[in-house]
Write a protein that holds these residues in place. Structure first.
Motif, PDB file in Angstrom:
ATOM      1  N   ILE A  60       0.441  -4.959   5.092  1.00 52.85           N
ATOM      2  CA  ILE A  60       0.207  -4.644   6.500  1.00 52.85           C
ATOM      3  C   ILE A  60      -1.038  -3.774   6.559  1.00 52.85           C
ATOM      4  CG2 ILE A  60       1.090  -3.502   8.562  1.00 52.85           C
ATOM      5  CD1 ILE A  60       3.911  -4.236   7.597  1.00 52.85           C
ATOM      6  N   ASP A  61      -2.046  -4.264   7.249  1.00 50.86           N
ATOM      7  CA  ASP A  61      -3.309  -3.544   7.319  1.00 50.86           C
ATOM      8  C   ASP A  61      -3.161  -2.227   8.077  1.00 50.86           C
ATOM      9  OD1 ASP A  61      -4.587  -5.574   5.965  1.00 50.86           O
ATOM     10  OD2 ASP A  61      -5.408  -6.507   7.769  1.00 50.86           O
ATOM     11  N   PRO A  62      -3.565  -1.109   7.440  1.00 45.92           N
ATOM     12  CA  PRO A  62      -3.602   0.161   8.162  1.00 45.92           C
ATOM     13  C   PRO A  62      -4.816   0.188   9.103  1.00 45.92           C
ATOM     14  CG  PRO A  62      -4.362   0.474   5.919  1.00 45.92           C
ATOM     15  CD  PRO A  62      -3.935  -0.967   6.035  1.00 45.92           C
ATOM     16  N   MET A  63      -4.842   1.142   9.979  1.00 41.21           N
ATOM     17  CA  MET A  63      -5.903   1.220  10.989  1.00 41.21           C
ATOM     18  C   MET A  63      -7.315   1.165  10.400  1.00 41.21           C
ATOM     19  SD  MET A  63      -6.316   0.934  14.153  1.00 41.21           S
ATOM     20  CE  MET A  63      -4.666   1.161  14.752  1.00 41.21           C
ATOM     21  N   PRO A  64      -7.647   1.874   9.299  1.00 39.99           N
ATOM     22  CA  PRO A  64      -9.010   1.775   8.773  1.00 39.99           C
ATOM     23  C   PRO A  64      -9.393   0.344   8.370  1.00 39.99           C
ATOM     24  CG  PRO A  64      -7.905   3.679   7.848  1.00 39.99           C
ATOM     25  CD  PRO A  64      -6.863   2.897   8.602  1.00 39.99           C
ATOM     26  N   VAL A  65      -8.442  -0.441   7.920  1.00 39.49           N
ATOM     27  CA  VAL A  65      -8.722  -1.835   7.562  1.00 39.49           C
ATOM     28  C   VAL A  65      -8.907  -2.660   8.834  1.00 39.49           C
ATOM     29  CG1 VAL A  65      -7.794  -3.911   6.460  1.00 39.49           C
ATOM     30  CG2 VAL A  65      -7.550  -1.681   5.331  1.00 39.49           C
ATOM     31  N   ILE A  66      -8.059  -2.420   9.827  1.00 44.59           N
ATOM     32  CA  ILE A  66      -8.148  -3.142  11.096  1.00 44.59           C
ATOM     33  C   ILE A  66      -9.501  -2.917  11.760  1.00 44.59           C
ATOM     34  CG2 ILE A  66      -7.206  -3.270  13.451  1.00 44.59           C
ATOM     35  CD1 ILE A  66      -4.434  -2.673  12.171  1.00 44.59           C
ATOM     36  N   LEU A  83       0.825  -1.202   0.000  1.00 44.55           N
ATOM     37  CA  LEU A  83       0.000   0.000   0.000  1.00 44.55           C
ATOM     38  C   LEU A  83       0.866   1.262   0.000  1.00 44.55           C
ATOM     39  CD1 LEU A  83      -2.958   0.847  -0.079  1.00 44.55           C
ATOM     40  CD2 LEU A  83      -2.979   0.808   2.417  1.00 44.55           C
ATOM     41  N   GLU A  84       1.983   1.211   0.729  1.00 43.41           N
ATOM     42  CA  GLU A  84       2.910   2.352   0.736  1.00 43.41           C
ATOM     43  C   GLU A  84       3.541   2.520  -0.650  1.00 43.41           C
ATOM     44  OE1 GLU A  84       3.254   4.602   3.330  1.00 43.41           O
ATOM     45  OE2 GLU A  84       1.586   3.429   4.105  1.00 43.41           O
ATOM     46  N   ALA A 112     -12.493   0.123   6.151  1.00 39.45           N
ATOM     47  CA  ALA A 112     -12.025   0.064   4.761  1.00 39.45           C
ATOM     48  C   ALA A 112     -11.512  -1.346   4.478  1.00 39.45           C
ATOM     49  CB  ALA A 112     -10.917   1.090   4.531  1.00 39.45           C
ATOM     50  N   GLN A 113     -11.311  -1.631   3.195  1.00 39.20           N
ATOM     51  CA  GLN A 113     -10.726  -2.906   2.799  1.00 39.20           C
ATOM     52  C   GLN A 113      -9.360  -2.652   2.181  1.00 39.20           C
ATOM     53  OE1 GLN A 113     -13.454  -4.894   0.153  1.00 39.20           O
ATOM     54  NE2 GLN A 113     -14.390  -6.002   1.846  1.00 39.20           N
ATOM     55  N   TYR A 114      -8.442  -3.586   2.406  1.00 36.19           N
ATOM     56  CA  TYR A 114      -7.114  -3.479   1.793  1.00 36.19           C
ATOM     57  C   TYR A 114      -7.278  -3.704   0.289  1.00 36.19           C
ATOM     58  CZ  TYR A 114      -2.027  -3.700   1.624  1.00 36.19           C
ATOM     59  OH  TYR A 114      -0.709  -3.414   1.381  1.00 36.19           O
ATOM     60  N   PRO A 115      -6.764  -2.812  -0.540  1.00 35.98           N
ATOM     61  CA  PRO A 115      -6.906  -2.978  -1.994  1.00 35.98           C
ATOM     62  C   PRO A 115      -6.243  -4.275  -2.480  1.00 35.98           C
ATOM     63  CG  PRO A 115      -6.065  -0.796  -1.452  1.00 35.98           C
ATOM     64  CD  PRO A 115      -6.031  -1.597  -0.187  1.00 35.98           C
ATOM     65  N   GLU A 116      -6.871  -4.930  -3.423  1.00 37.55           N
ATOM     66  CA  GLU A 116      -6.334  -6.171  -3.972  1.00 37.55           C
ATOM     67  C   GLU A 116      -5.493  -5.883  -5.203  1.00 37.55           C
ATOM     68  OE1 GLU A 116      -9.344  -9.105  -4.642  1.00 37.55           O
ATOM     69  OE2 GLU A 116     -10.204  -8.849  -2.640  1.00 37.55           O
TER      70      GLU A 116
END
Length: 191
Positions: A101-107, A79-80, A111-115
């Protein structure tokens, strides 16, 4: 002609980006270059973004890298890599750890981690070098060696000698971690 190279190191807090920038800065100094380093800490203790600018060459006036100015982006997380892609030069290369590594909004579920981030970056015509640095670090003896694995991957593509990198690792990391970090560097360099 002042041949200045720019490297943007991006990751999240706790991944070892600051040691990676120290290794890069020390290696280019060892090779006889002028070097400027600037670290930008977000909420690094909470897994937030951490960015380091490293510029080196004959004479470097400023450490800051403008958008479109990085020869290399060393991304510790997918993501970075996507977030900082605009900083890469058109002919630059991005070295990216395949780890997510899931950022806080995903945790928190907001939000969802982009695929498929790496294929999306490649579709833009970007020179992408993807490495499973986490697995290589585990082979070296510690998951904390992801940073040195990634340095090894990048070092293979740079004009600095392998010996300068090895000497820098020996001089920079604490003695009890030298052998493990040398293994991590070799695994990244040869991947």
């Amino acid at each position: 002609m002042n041949n200045v190279k720019s490297v943007l190191i991006v990751g999240v807090g706790g991944q070892g980006t600051l040691l990676a920038s120290r290794l890069l800065g020390n290696a280019v100094l060892r090779a006889g270059h002028d070097v400027k380093v600037s670290e930008v800490h977000g909420m690094s203790q909470r897994g937030g973004s951490v960015v380091t600018y490293v510029r080196y060459g004959d004479e470097v006036a400023s450490p800051i890298i403008e958008e479109g100015g990085a020869d290399y982006i060393l991304a510790f997380e997918q993501l970075e890599a996507a977030r900082f892609l605009p900083w890469l030069k058109p002919d630059g290369a991005i070295i990216v750890n395949t780890q997510c590594i899931d950022p806080m909004p995903v945790i928190t579920g907001a939000a969802q981690y982009p695929e498929n981030l790496i294929p999306q970056i490649e579709e833009k015509g970007v020179n992408v070098v993807a490495a499973d640095a986490l697995s290589l670090a585990e082979q070296a003896g510690s998951v904390k060696a992801v940073n040195v694995v990634l340095i090894g991957v990048m070092a293979k593509r740079m004009s600095l000698s392998k010996e300068d990198w090895i000497d820098t690792i020996k001089a920079t990391v604490p003695p009890k971690f030298v052998e493990m970090n040398l293994r991590a560097f070799e695994l990244g360099y040869n991947s």
